[in-house]
Design a protein around this motif. Structure first.
Motif, PDB file in Angstrom:
ATOM      1  N   ILE A 504       0.466  -0.821   0.276  1.00 18.41           N
ATOM      2  CA  ILE A 504      -0.032  -0.042   0.192  1.00 18.41           C
ATOM      3  C   ILE A 504       0.602   1.765  -0.089  1.00 18.41           C
ATOM      4  N   ASP A 505       2.231   1.241  -0.280  1.00 12.65           N
ATOM      5  CA  ASP A 505       2.978   2.181  -0.096  1.00 12.65           C
ATOM      6  C   ASP A 505       3.074   3.092  -1.212  1.00 12.65           C
ATOM      7  N   ALA A 506       2.120   2.473  -2.291  1.00  8.68           N
ATOM      8  CA  ALA A 506       1.945   3.811  -3.932  1.00  8.68           C
ATOM      9  C   ALA A 506       0.411   3.842  -3.149  1.00  8.68           C
ATOM     10  N   GLU A 507       0.056   3.404  -2.794  1.00  8.03           N
ATOM     11  CA  GLU A 507      -1.624   4.423  -1.781  1.00  8.03           C
ATOM     12  C   GLU A 507      -1.519   5.396  -1.117  1.00  8.03           C
ATOM     13  N   ILE A 508      -0.792   5.188  -0.268  1.00  6.42           N
ATOM     14  CA  ILE A 508      -0.657   6.099   1.520  1.00  6.42           C
ATOM     15  C   ILE A 508       0.081   7.394  -0.230  1.00  6.42           C
ATOM     16  N   ASP A 509       1.022   7.492  -0.356  1.00  8.63           N
ATOM     17  CA  ASP A 509       1.747   8.458  -2.063  1.00  8.63           C
ATOM     18  C   ASP A 509       0.325   8.979  -2.447  1.00  8.63           C
ATOM     19  N   LYS A 510      -0.328   8.430  -3.412  1.00  8.11           N
ATOM     20  CA  LYS A 510      -1.406   8.539  -3.774  1.00  8.11           C
ATOM     21  C   LYS A 510      -2.874   9.768  -2.936  1.00  8.11           C
ATOM     22  N   ILE A 511      -2.523   9.252  -1.531  1.00  7.10           N
ATOM     23  CA  ILE A 511      -3.354  10.429  -0.426  1.00  7.10           C
ATOM     24  C   ILE A 511      -3.290  11.720  -0.514  1.00  7.10           C
ATOM     25  N   THR A 512      -1.645  10.784  -0.543  1.00  5.42           N
ATOM     26  CA  THR A 512      -0.354  12.407   0.154  1.00  5.42           C
ATOM     27  C   THR A 512      -0.379  13.310  -0.716  1.00  5.42           C
ATOM     28  N   ILE A 513      -0.205  12.907  -1.988  1.00  8.71           N
ATOM     29  CA  ILE A 513      -0.157  13.482  -3.015  1.00  8.71           C
ATOM     30  C   ILE A 513      -1.525  14.852  -3.296  1.00  8.71           C
ATOM     31  N   LYS A 514      -2.461  13.845  -3.498  1.00  3.81           N
ATOM     32  CA  LYS A 514      -3.797  14.196  -3.856  1.00  3.81           C
ATOM     33  C   LYS A 514      -4.267  15.538  -2.738  1.00  3.81           C
ATOM     34  N   HIS A 515      -3.684  14.900  -1.554  1.00  2.13           N
ATOM     35  CA  HIS A 515      -3.872  16.440   0.133  1.00  2.13           C
ATOM     36  C   HIS A 515      -3.156  17.542  -0.086  1.00  2.13           C
ATOM     37  N   SER A 516      -2.352  17.427  -1.068  1.00  2.00           N
ATOM     38  CA  SER A 516      -0.793  17.840  -1.462  1.00  2.00           C
ATOM     39  C   SER A 516      -1.383  18.817  -2.116  1.00  2.00           C
ATOM     40  N   ALA A 525      -5.133  30.194  -3.655  1.00  2.00           N
ATOM     41  CA  ALA A 525      -6.245  30.997  -3.242  1.00  2.00           C
ATOM     42  C   ALA A 525      -5.903  31.890  -2.476  1.00  2.00           C
ATOM     43  N   SER A 526      -5.203  32.441  -1.814  1.00  2.00           N
ATOM     44  CA  SER A 526      -5.001  33.181  -0.464  1.00  2.00           C
ATOM     45  C   SER A 526      -3.942  34.087  -0.522  1.00  2.00           C
ATOM     46  N   GLY A 527      -3.363  34.283  -2.050  1.00  2.00           N
ATOM     47  CA  GLY A 527      -2.616  34.962  -2.094  1.00  2.00           C
ATOM     48  C   GLY A 527      -0.566  34.444  -2.199  1.00  2.00           C
ATOM     49  N   ASN A 528      -0.734  33.488  -2.072  1.00  2.00           N
ATOM     50  CA  ASN A 528       0.743  32.510  -1.129  1.00  2.00           C
ATOM     51  C   ASN A 528       0.390  31.644  -2.340  1.00  2.00           C
ATOM     52  N   ASP A 529       2.942  31.811  -2.137  1.00  2.00           N
ATOM     53  CA  ASP A 529       3.447  30.963  -3.250  1.00  2.00           C
ATOM     54  C   ASP A 529       4.149  29.864  -2.441  1.00  2.00           C
ATOM     55  N   ASN A 530       3.360  29.486  -2.181  1.00  2.00           N
ATOM     56  CA  ASN A 530       4.221  27.840  -1.078  1.00  2.00           C
ATOM     57  C   ASN A 530       4.204  26.678  -1.824  1.00  2.00           C
ATOM     58  N   LYS A 531       5.602  26.117  -0.967  1.00  2.00           N
ATOM     59  CA  LYS A 531       6.573  24.974  -2.968  1.00  2.00           C
ATOM     60  C   LYS A 531       6.566  23.935  -1.494  1.00  2.00           C
ATOM     61  N   LEU A 532       5.877  23.240  -1.822  1.00  2.00           N
ATOM     62  CA  LEU A 532       6.180  21.529  -0.735  1.00  2.00           C
ATOM     63  C   LEU A 532       7.343  20.572  -1.807  1.00  2.00           C
ATOM     64  N   PHE A 533       7.976  19.645  -0.839  1.00  2.00           N
ATOM     65  CA  PHE A 533       9.084  18.678  -1.381  1.00  2.00           C
ATOM     66  C   PHE A 533       8.187  17.552  -0.693  1.00  2.00           C
ATOM     67  N   LEU A 534       7.176  16.660  -1.661  1.00  2.00           N
ATOM     68  CA  LEU A 534       6.985  15.390  -1.288  1.00  2.00           C
ATOM     69  C   LEU A 534       7.400  13.742  -1.926  1.00  2.00           C
ATOM     70  N   ALA A 535       7.894  13.545  -1.038  1.00  2.00           N
ATOM     71  CA  ALA A 535       9.130  11.812  -0.837  1.00  2.00           C
ATOM     72  C   ALA A 535       7.537  10.291  -2.086  1.00  2.00           C
ATOM     73  N   LEU A 536       8.289   9.876  -3.002  1.00  2.00           N
ATOM     74  CA  LEU A 536       8.046   9.549  -3.902  1.00  2.00           C
ATOM     75  C   LEU A 536       8.537   7.754  -3.364  1.00  2.00           C
ATOM     76  N   ASN A 537       7.864   6.535  -2.784  1.00  2.00           N
ATOM     77  CA  ASN A 537       7.979   5.489  -2.375  1.00  2.00           C
ATOM     78  C   ASN A 537       7.845   4.163  -4.311  1.00  2.00           C
ATOM     79  N   PRO A 538       8.966   3.148  -3.247  1.00  2.00           N
ATOM     80  CA  PRO A 538       9.351   2.743  -4.680  1.00  2.00           C
ATOM     81  C   PRO A 538       7.956   1.899  -6.033  1.00  2.00           C
ATOM     82  N   ASN A 539       6.912   1.614  -5.396  1.00  2.00           N
ATOM     83  CA  ASN A 539       5.815   1.459  -6.219  1.00  2.00           C
ATOM     84  C   ASN A 539       5.051   2.399  -6.733  1.00  2.00           C
ATOM     85  N   THR A 540       5.117   3.600  -6.189  1.00  2.00           N
ATOM     86  CA  THR A 540       4.802   4.834  -7.001  1.00  2.00           C
ATOM     87  C   THR A 540       5.503   4.856  -8.141  1.00  2.00           C
TER      88      THR A 540
END
Length: 690
Positions: A504-516, A525-540
């Motif tokens: 389920i590591d790819a499933e956790i990645d999917k949940i994390t990416i969609k929420h991010s 939408a609030s006028g900010n410009d933040n950047k996020l670093f997201l980790a990938l797992n092997p099955n993704t």
């Protein structure tokens, strides 16, 4: 809170060398060049003989010539492989005359020992040829089986079928002959006009002309005429065909009203493997899916077995495809005689059968034990030779296994293949439940996660990265977290390897990416410009449609693609090097930056090979810097600068460490000294002391 909603094959390579160090250098270089080499070093004839019996080899590399194993002898032994094995010589005393001589002996090429980049290009070229030969054999096999299927369809078809060339019959099936009431030697010299009623002869001419112009299947209800003069109405269906290598048309005469019965017959035939008479793979999978669903709904057991014929590759090399088809047919017949009539048997691959037992009282070990013991007593005949066949059988019960039917068969296949690697002629039952995959400690950790997941207690935390060079970027490392039993937000020990184990590591990645992406969209939408670093797992990482999937998600979210930076651990990148390079290049086209994390002081070559946009150093980096000084870490910093990657120090815990980091030219730092991970993107970068 967040709510939630099978990689390229390695090149099996033999390296002929008397020096393990030289062999490892060559193999390491090829891997760094993006070639998925899986190699074995051979130094004498006995080692080669043993290697050829255990694996299919796709590439051979000679590092100079071995005193006790001449190249000619090695090439002769390599010819026992199912496909020609390209062989390349790395020679210390290379010259054009020597190259010509070695190629004439059967080598694919001869190059200087130090030309390792050229070697990589040659291997890529040779493997394209190997893949083409494999594809050609597969295509020939498909044509062979298709022709068999066509012959069966023609002979058993209730429809009258003929092939027509220049208006003349060149083939008629038994039903066609019977339908029109002629003898075979009579109708074969007749024209198509002879079997059409007088009033419809102009219509058949027009139909033939339309088919020739359009090149597609055409049909019309016309009146046919039998030998006795009887007139009947039928669908006359004409399509392009080739018979005995000659362009012609196929004429199918189908009595109106027989369509339903014909479709039933065609469906039955289409579900069978034409060599063995067993169900083909798609038909078997339909039976398996239905049986597993029924078994779970009614709380009874279904059992699926994957049966591999041991040493089948050797038989195919020795006896050829046609004789091995005869062997497969005999084995299928033997199996049908040794299982219950209610059991379902299917041919899954070249050398494997699957057997399904639905709602059975048999114990899981009963059938495979019986088959393995009794097949040893059976004598099969191949090419006039008597053959003893053995099986490797993997079994999986469906009860209490909440996985898809396809995965049940995959587990059974894995067991069977593992048994073959141990020598074959064995059987084993595998239960792919969580309990069988995890240790007691891992199971408790996973149960804690499962409880949090069921209650929707999953979230993301964000750790800010502070710029040391005045960059305006507001960047955060994104962390997946869930609520632990003590009420805090965190992760169980080594939870991500556990996710990978249970798939389920790819499933956790999917949940994390969609929420991010939702968080970033709201942030934008609030006028900010933040950047996020997201980790990938092997099955993704090995997901084939990853790039398209990400591009679609980002497009729907409306954020800027470069506000999402995908991160991969260095040790994972090393294992999937070629795929990582491909992914990085694909992400660059859609403007998504790629980052390598967990990079240590010995990973300079990895950084140069992948050329990421960002490099995050391992937590041990700071300790190494403290103990060994800047000289210890300078090479990997220089490698990052060489590929123009921005660098990030993780795990910064105190001001003294920061003082040592300043002179190194690092771009960003993060750690508890800057800020602990926080639940929102609200860190005040302007109020920092940096």
């Amino acid at each position: 809170m967040m709510k939630e909603k099978v990689k390229k094959s390695p090149i099996n390579t033999i390296i002929f060398s008397s020096s393990p160090n030289d062999s490892e250098q060559v193999a390491s270089h090829l891997k760094n060049m993006g070639l998925p080499i899986r190699h074995q070093v051979i130094s004498d004839s006995e080692q080669l003989k043993e290697a050829l019996q255990t694996k299919h080899w796709q590439q051979a590399i000679f590092i100079n010539e071995l005193d006790n194993l001449p190249i000619k002898l090695a090439l002769k032994q390599l010819r026992s492989q199912p496909y020609a094995v390209p062989a390349i010589l790395l020679s210390d005393d290379y010259n054009e005359e020597r190259r010509f001589d070695k190629i004439s002996q059967g080598l694919s090429d001869c190059i200087p020992t130090k030309s390792l980049d050229l070697l990589a290009l040659l291997i890529k070229r040779e493997q394209q040829l190997v893949n083409s030969l494999q594809s050609l054999e597969q295509a020939n096999k498909i044509v062979y089986e298709t022709n068999k299927r066509n012959e069966l369809l023609l002979d058993s078809s209730k429809d009258a079928i003929a092939y027509i060339h220049d208006g003349m019959h060149i083939y008629t099936n038994p039903t066609y002959i019977k339908r029109f009431g002629y003898e075979e030697d009579e109708i074969i010299v007749m024209t198509i006009m002879d079997i059409i009623a007088e009033e419809d002869k102009d219509k058949i001419k027009a139909l033939l002309k339309r088919q020739a112009q359009e090149g597609t299947e055409v049909s019309e209800a016309l009146k046919g005429k039998t030998a006795s003069g009887e007139i009947f109405e039928a669908d006359f269906i004409i399509s392009s065909a080739i018979y005995d290598d000659e362009d012609c048309v196929q004429l199918l005469v189908r009595d109106i009203g027989d369509q339903q019965e014909l479709m039933k017959k065609l469906k039955e035939v289409s579900q069978l493997d034409q060599v063995t008479g067993a169900l083909n793979r798609p038909a078997f999978m339909e039976h398996l899916k239905q049986a597993v669903t029924t078994a779970r709904n009614h709380n009874h057991e279904a059992l699926v077995y994957l049966l591999e014929i041991d040493k089948f590759t050797e038989y195919r090399s020795k006896f050829g495809l046609s004789d091995c088809d005869a062997l497969l047919k005999d084995v299928a017949g033997w199996l049908r005689d040794h299982i219950d009539s209610s059991d379902v048997i299917g041919r899954i691959s070249d050398s494997s059968f699957a057997i399904l037992l639905d709602n059975t009282d048999k114990g899981p070990m009963e059938l495979p034990k019986k088959l393995c013991e009794e097949v040893e007593q059976q004598m099969f005949e191949v090419s006039g030779q008597t053959l003893n066949v053995t099986f490797s059988i993997g079994g999986v019960p469906s009860k209490d296994n909440d996985v898809e039917p396809g995965k049940l068969l995959l587990h059974a296949t894995t067991v069977a293949h593992n048994l073959q690697e141990e020598g074959g002629n064995k059987y084993q039952i595998f239960n792919p439940s969580i309990d069988s995959l995890l240790t007691e400690k891992e199971r408790k950790i996973f149960e804690e996660f499962t409880m949090a997941r069921e209650e929707g207690k999953m979230t993301l935390f964000y750790q800010p990265m502070m710029s040391l060079k005045g960059s305006p970027n507001k960047q955060y490392m994104c962390y997946f977290r869930y609520q632990l039993q003590n009420g805090s937000w965190g992760l169980g020990e080594d939870i991500f390897p556990i996710f990978e184990k249970v798939g389920i590591d790819a499933e956790i990645d999917k949940i994390t990416i969609k929420h991010s992406l939702k968080v970033l969209a709201k942030d934008k939408a609030s006028g900010n410009d933040n950047k996020l670093f997201l980790a990938l797992n092997p099955n993704t990482l090995i997901r084939e449609d990853l790039e398209k999937w990400l591009a679609k998600l980002i497009s729907v979210s409306g954020i800027e693609p470069n506000n999402l930076i995908l991160t991969l651990k260095g040790h994972i990148a090393q294992s999937y090097l070629k795929r990582v390079v491909e992914l990085k290049n694909a992400l660059r086209k859609i403007n998504i930056p790629f980052c390598l994390s967990g990079i240590d002081i010995g990973d300079s070559e990895l950084v140069k090979s992948i050329r990421p946009k960002f490099v995050i150093f391992a937590p041990t980096f700071v300790e190494t810097l403290k103990e060994g000084g800047s000289e210890k870490v300078q090479s990997v910093i220089d490698a990052s600068a060489e590929v123009e990657a921005r660098t990030v120090i993780s795990n910064l815990e105190d001001a003294s460490s920061l003082a040592q980091i300043w002179p190194l030219g690092i771009d960003f730092v993060m750690g508890n000294y800057v800020s602990k991970p926080i639940p929102k993107l609200n860190y005040d970068f302007a109020d920092s002391d940096f």
